[in-house]
Enzyme design. Sequence first.
Site, PDB file in Angstrom:
ATOM      1  N   LYS A  76       0.851  -1.203   0.000  1.00 47.99           N
ATOM      2  CA  LYS A  76       0.000   0.000   0.000  1.00 47.99           C
ATOM      3  C   LYS A  76       0.882   1.246   0.000  1.00 47.99           C
ATOM      4  O   LYS A  76       1.897   1.299   0.699  1.00 47.99           O
ATOM      5  CB  LYS A  76      -0.899  -0.024   1.247  1.00 47.99           C
ATOM      6  CG  LYS A  76      -1.904   1.118   1.329  1.00 47.99           C
ATOM      7  CD  LYS A  76      -2.786   0.961   2.572  1.00 47.99           C
ATOM      8  CE  LYS A  76      -3.820   2.071   2.693  1.00 47.99           C
ATOM      9  NZ  LYS A  76      -4.652   1.947   3.913  1.00 47.99           N
ATOM     10  N   SER A 151      -9.684   1.915   3.334  1.00 47.10           N
ATOM     11  CA  SER A 151      -8.840   2.659   2.427  1.00 47.10           C
ATOM     12  C   SER A 151      -7.811   1.792   1.702  1.00 47.10           C
ATOM     13  O   SER A 151      -7.187   2.260   0.768  1.00 47.10           O
ATOM     14  CB  SER A 151      -8.113   3.758   3.210  1.00 47.10           C
ATOM     15  OG  SER A 151      -7.224   3.179   4.150  1.00 47.10           O
ATOM     16  N   SER A 175      -9.718  -0.407   7.623  1.00 50.05           N
ATOM     17  CA  SER A 175      -9.254  -0.341   6.234  1.00 50.05           C
ATOM     18  C   SER A 175      -8.576  -1.585   5.682  1.00 50.05           C
ATOM     19  O   SER A 175      -8.263  -1.636   4.498  1.00 50.05           O
ATOM     20  CB  SER A 175      -8.299   0.830   6.054  1.00 50.05           C
ATOM     21  OG  SER A 175      -9.032   2.008   5.958  1.00 50.05           O
TER      22      SER A 175
HETATM   23  N1  GLN Z   1     -12.938   4.287   6.977  1.00 50.54           N
HETATM   24  C1  GLN Z   1     -12.162   4.675   8.119  1.00 50.54           C
HETATM   25  C2  GLN Z   1     -11.706   6.098   7.955  1.00 50.54           C
HETATM   26  O1  GLN Z   1     -11.933   6.646   6.916  1.00 50.54           O
HETATM   27  C3  GLN Z   1     -11.008   3.761   8.319  1.00 50.54           C
HETATM   28  C4  GLN Z   1      -9.812   4.145   7.570  1.00 50.54           C
HETATM   29  C5  GLN Z   1      -8.627   3.278   7.889  1.00 50.54           C
HETATM   30  O2  GLN Z   1      -8.750   2.262   8.555  1.00 50.54           O
HETATM   31  N2  GLN Z   1      -7.475   3.735   7.429  1.00 50.54           N
HETATM   32  O3  GLN Z   1     -11.130   6.676   8.845  1.00 50.54           O
END
Ligand code: GLN
Length: 507
Positions: A76, A151, A175
């Site tokens: 990532k 994400s 995420s």
């Molecule tokens: N959807 C969550 C956020 O936008 C989790 C994001 C993540 O785990 N990086 O903060």
Amino acid sequence: MNTVSIAEIRDKVLKGEVALREVVADYISNIEATNGDINAFISVDFESALTQADEIEKKIKSDTAGALAGMVIGIKDVICERGKRATCASNVLADFESVYDATVIEKLKKEDAIFIGRTNMDEFAMGSTNEYSRYGVTKNPHDLTKVPGGSSGGSAAAIAANMATVTLGSDTGGSIRQPASYCGVVGLKPTYGRVSRYGLIAYASSFDCIGPFAHNVEDVARVLEVIAGFDERDNTSSQTAVDRYVESVLNPEKKIRIGVPEEFFSDGLDPEINKGIRENISRLESNGAVVVPIHLPHTKYGIAAYYILATAEASSNLARFDGIRYGHRADKAAVMEELKAEENALRKEFAESEDELAKALARIDSALIRLYKKSRTEGFGTEVKRRIMLGTYVLSSGYYDAYYAKAQKVRRLIQEDYKKAFKEVDVIVTPTAPTTAFDIGSKLDDPVQMYLNDAYTITANLAGICGISVPAGIHSNGLPYGMQFLGDAFQETKILNAARLVELLEN
Ligand code: GLN
């Protein structure tokens, strides 16, 4: 070859049935054929991957290869790899090239993983759909009109589309687990502090965790065993000994105690997912598991607490991207010109009064402040800006107690809910997400709807415990969905074990 586990690949290489270069070439041809549509990888390094394959094949044959030899990995774009761009899918870091390896990268290299490219993500890991990326949306390989989740959507989609054996993602509020669920793959969020964050570009430092995606639980365990452990360069990393995860996955215990929290099987949950997961739970029970109804009463405050605390931390972490210390810098000459023009206009307007003029001039930004503002305005996307504003607001002196301090207290209550539950059970089972993957674009206008999507994953990050999403079934709409196992801090062995039992139900 692309869905088999690392152990099988290595075995075939050893027997001369396949050359490691061919394994890599298979992934390359999948990427070439489908990445144009799916957009899981934002950059690839085919030449280097093939060269690595040749070198590692030699090592396999001379029995000097590391634990991950045969594994092809995507990273990532939030994790630093020396000599490669780490953009966080943001214009702010569009030209940033890392000069060092994150600890996880160092460890993977040492064990002979083959690096094939960098995966797409929501900007700075903020999002649940992978729609907030400077490289454009990633699409769900099961249906190109659907989001892959986020994400770490690129990392999940890359596995689902057979573009790599394993990928790394980061999980701050879900995420890794949520995109794993949407893409029908396995994704694990380790306990906070289990894996070093050194070289992970920070979103919310007290939540962020690096973890693996793969087709199967065994490969996830294998990678976790390599990347876990204390790191003196991350003082939040834990000294707790790393367990033998692979061993326990290969020989899973069936008599486990599984907690079922009613709060997670509530109104917002798709009825078919609800039914499918409950069926899986019954089958685990018939195989020897003990199912215990439990309660996690503070779950309903999770989203509110998370979006206060995570945005607060983000607003602080992202302050460094000001165009001077780090990140995109606006055109300085243009800034100077703008300021000059504003000054000239004021001089004209207040030509009559020197006093008024002095006051008006004092209100113009200094060149430095203006440069910060312009650089950040140009560099950050809408969602990141929204969170910086939200985070700055909840930390401001008038609101700190009402929001930030209160959310910290809720965080503690959620931790205590879990602590109590884990006295009774080995793992807790929940859906990973309330629905299957939804249409691209369908939640972009409503950030709150987007945030609600994290309801089942977020409390694990608030509590700092570990979680895994494992494919649980296919919905009548044709899309996969996952089920989640949560484990107490440093009990990764238990959630891997439970996830493995679900895999075995298929047979
Ligand atoms: N959807 C969550 C956020 O936008 C989790 C994001 C993540 O785990 N990086 O903060």
